[in-house]
Design an enzyme around this catalytic site. Structure first.
Site, PDB file in Angstrom:
ATOM      1  N   GLU A  35       0.811  -1.228   0.000  1.00  0.00           N
ATOM      2  CA  GLU A  35       0.000   0.000   0.000  1.00  0.00           C
ATOM      3  C   GLU A  35       0.844   1.278   0.000  1.00  0.00           C
ATOM      4  O   GLU A  35       0.477   2.265  -0.648  1.00  0.00           O
ATOM      5  CB  GLU A  35      -0.972   0.027   1.197  1.00  0.00           C
ATOM      6  CG  GLU A  35      -0.297  -0.238   2.518  1.00  0.00           C
ATOM      7  CD  GLU A  35      -1.036   0.392   3.711  1.00  0.00           C
ATOM      8  OE1 GLU A  35      -0.808  -0.093   4.827  1.00  0.00           O
ATOM      9  OE2 GLU A  35      -1.796   1.348   3.541  1.00  0.00           O
ATOM     10  N   ASP A  45       0.745  -9.527   3.851  1.00  0.00           N
ATOM     11  CA  ASP A  45      -0.465  -9.203   4.620  1.00  0.00           C
ATOM     12  C   ASP A  45      -1.753  -9.434   3.816  1.00  0.00           C
ATOM     13  O   ASP A  45      -2.830  -9.535   4.393  1.00  0.00           O
ATOM     14  CB  ASP A  45      -0.444  -7.740   5.073  1.00  0.00           C
ATOM     15  CG  ASP A  45       0.783  -7.406   5.912  1.00  0.00           C
ATOM     16  OD1 ASP A  45       1.392  -8.342   6.454  1.00  0.00           O
ATOM     17  OD2 ASP A  45       1.133  -6.217   6.003  1.00  0.00           O
ATOM     18  N   ARG A  86      -0.406 -27.496  27.720  1.00  0.00           N
ATOM     19  CA  ARG A  86      -0.277 -26.039  27.823  1.00  0.00           C
ATOM     20  C   ARG A  86      -1.194 -25.325  26.832  1.00  0.00           C
ATOM     21  O   ARG A  86      -1.646 -25.904  25.852  1.00  0.00           O
ATOM     22  CB  ARG A  86       1.155 -25.621  27.453  1.00  0.00           C
ATOM     23  CG  ARG A  86       2.162 -25.880  28.526  1.00  0.00           C
ATOM     24  CD  ARG A  86       3.555 -25.573  27.997  1.00  0.00           C
ATOM     25  NE  ARG A  86       4.536 -25.636  29.066  1.00  0.00           N
ATOM     26  CZ  ARG A  86       5.827 -25.799  28.879  1.00  0.00           C
ATOM     27  NH1 ARG A  86       6.310 -25.935  27.648  1.00  0.00           N
ATOM     28  NH2 ARG A  86       6.645 -25.826  29.903  1.00  0.00           N
ATOM     29  N   GLU A  94      -0.963  -9.847  14.898  1.00  0.00           N
ATOM     30  CA  GLU A  94      -0.227  -8.811  15.654  1.00  0.00           C
ATOM     31  C   GLU A  94      -1.097  -7.569  15.896  1.00  0.00           C
ATOM     32  O   GLU A  94      -0.878  -6.827  16.841  1.00  0.00           O
ATOM     33  CB  GLU A  94       1.051  -8.414  14.918  1.00  0.00           C
ATOM     34  CG  GLU A  94       0.796  -7.815  13.541  1.00  0.00           C
ATOM     35  CD  GLU A  94       2.067  -7.463  12.776  1.00  0.00           C
ATOM     36  OE1 GLU A  94       3.169  -7.560  13.321  1.00  0.00           O
ATOM     37  OE2 GLU A  94       1.925  -7.080  11.589  1.00  0.00           O
ATOM     38  N   HIS A 139       9.580 -12.212  11.479  1.00  0.00           N
ATOM     39  CA  HIS A 139      10.049 -12.119  10.093  1.00  0.00           C
ATOM     40  C   HIS A 139      10.315 -13.468   9.443  1.00  0.00           C
ATOM     41  O   HIS A 139      10.547 -13.517   8.232  1.00  0.00           O
ATOM     42  CB  HIS A 139      11.295 -11.232  10.036  1.00  0.00           C
ATOM     43  CG  HIS A 139      10.981  -9.803  10.347  1.00  0.00           C
ATOM     44  ND1 HIS A 139      10.868  -9.344  11.639  1.00  0.00           N
ATOM     45  CD2 HIS A 139      10.686  -8.762   9.533  1.00  0.00           C
ATOM     46  CE1 HIS A 139      10.545  -8.059  11.611  1.00  0.00           C
ATOM     47  NE2 HIS A 139      10.419  -7.682  10.353  1.00  0.00           N
TER      48      HIS A 139
END
Ligand code: F6P
Length: 342
Positions: A103, A127, A162, A222, A272
């Site tokens: 973008e 993304d 867990r 995130e 990354h």
């Protein structure tokens, strides 16, 4: 003809495949000369470029990253940025420029085109948040990497009974989180488009435990955020396009889930790793198709446009459309999978 090429913004698998396709078709079919700018718009502003040849682009198809280098330089951050770009176009005797980016890079390409420079774009980003195209290359590779990580985390989560939280990239779009979470069989998936209720997340995990499933996988984008809160930030840093660095939601969830439920919880931040390494076959093919369409579009003088995937076809769309708004996950896409959660 003589065209420039640049790669800008965060790198992603498939960039080299685009460059190779542009160079191969440009030289072999159209008889062009291609030059590659160093580090995105920085190379254009500082007039730094090298000729791209069949020889210099040999063997790069399966390689991640970009042989041109990249940066988050914004030509409109400098008062004279567009003027420097114009001078570089004249100095390098360019007939046009192909900007490969997301973008931000394409937003700058669009503005430079509006300011009279012959620029077109190629959409990339892990993304998958660009409008105008069904998908961007790089996304499939990131999705595959995240899914494999979730598969691995499943076995250790089960052994230790867990909760494992996995934080994935995607900025303000939840495509990687939703699709890797579904593909990896996650129990809770948190995306930015749908702020979450922490009590509900904990209740979901407790319901699973009550059914005898004493481990769970939570995938958090995130950019995921609690209904009554803000996105977690890695630092206060803001880049030249005004983006803040996201990160930290995974560790925040770990603390909250463990203290509220008493279940032992750990977090993995994929970071990354999702952007690095070799592209999947699907990304190589899409990147190659975009590159071939881009060099043809340059010849046809289709400035201000970019190739896009519509169904199975590659078509040109206006850059203006691609950068008009972020393509985020529609809530109904998320709800489609709700029967699988908790
Ligand atoms: O846009 C791609 C992306 O990987 C995002 O998912 C992430 O938020 C950002 O770039 C990270 O940027 P940087 O590599 O500059 O830390």
């Amino acid at each position: 003809m003589r065209f420039g090429v640049l790669t800008g913004g965060g790198d992603c698998p498939g960039l080299n495949a685009v460059i190779r396709a542009i160079v191969r078709k440009g030289i072999d079919v159209h008889g062009d000369t291609l030059v590659g700018f160093r580090d995105g718009w920085r190379g254009v502003l500082e007039n730094e470029y090298d000729e791209l040849t069949i020889e210099s682009t040999r063997g790069i198809l399966p390689r991640g990253g970009t042989i041109l280098g990249t940066s988050r330089t914004n030509p409109y951050k400098l008062d004279d940025g567009p003027e420097f770009a114009r001078e570089t176009f004249a100095d390098a005797a360019l007939d046009g420029l192909i900007a490969i980016g997301g973008e931000d890079t394409l937003g700058a390409a669009h503005r430079l085109h509006e300011d009279g420079l012959p620029v077109l774009g190629v959409p990339k980003t892990i993304d998958n948040d660009l409008s105008g195209t069904d998908v961007t290359f790089g996304f499939d590779t990131a999705l595959q990497i995240a899914t494999e990580a979730i598969d691995r985390l499943h076995t250790t989560a089960e052994s230790h009974h867990r909760i494992l939280v996995v934080e994935v990239m995607g900025r303000h779009a939840g495509w990687i989180a939703l699709q890797s979470g579904v593909a990896g069989g996650a129990d809770v998936i948190l995306i930015p488009e749908r702020p979450f209720d922490l009590d509900e997340v904990c209740a979901q995990l407790e319901r699973r435990r009550a059914r005898g499933r004493n481990f769970s996988i939570v995938v958090a984008a995130e950019g995921a955020l609690p209904a009554e809160g803000e996105e977690a930030l890695a630092t206060g840093e803001v880049d030249q396009f005004g983006h803040r660095r996201l990160g930290g939601i995974g560790h925040w969830l770990e603390g909250e889930i463990e203290s509220r439920t008493g279940f032992e919880t750990r977090t993995t931040v994929l970071g990354h790793i999702q952007r690095g390494g070799t592209p999947t076959a699907r990304d190589r093919v899409l990147a190659t198709r975009f590159g071939l369409a881009a060099i043809d579009a340059a010849h046809a003088g289709r400035w201000g446009m970019m190739p896009a995937l519509h169904g199975t076809r590659i078509e040109l769309v206006e850059l203006a459309e691609a950068v008009s708004e972020l393509r985020t996950v529609p809530l109904e896409d998320y709800e489609e999978f709700s029967a699988l959660f908790g």
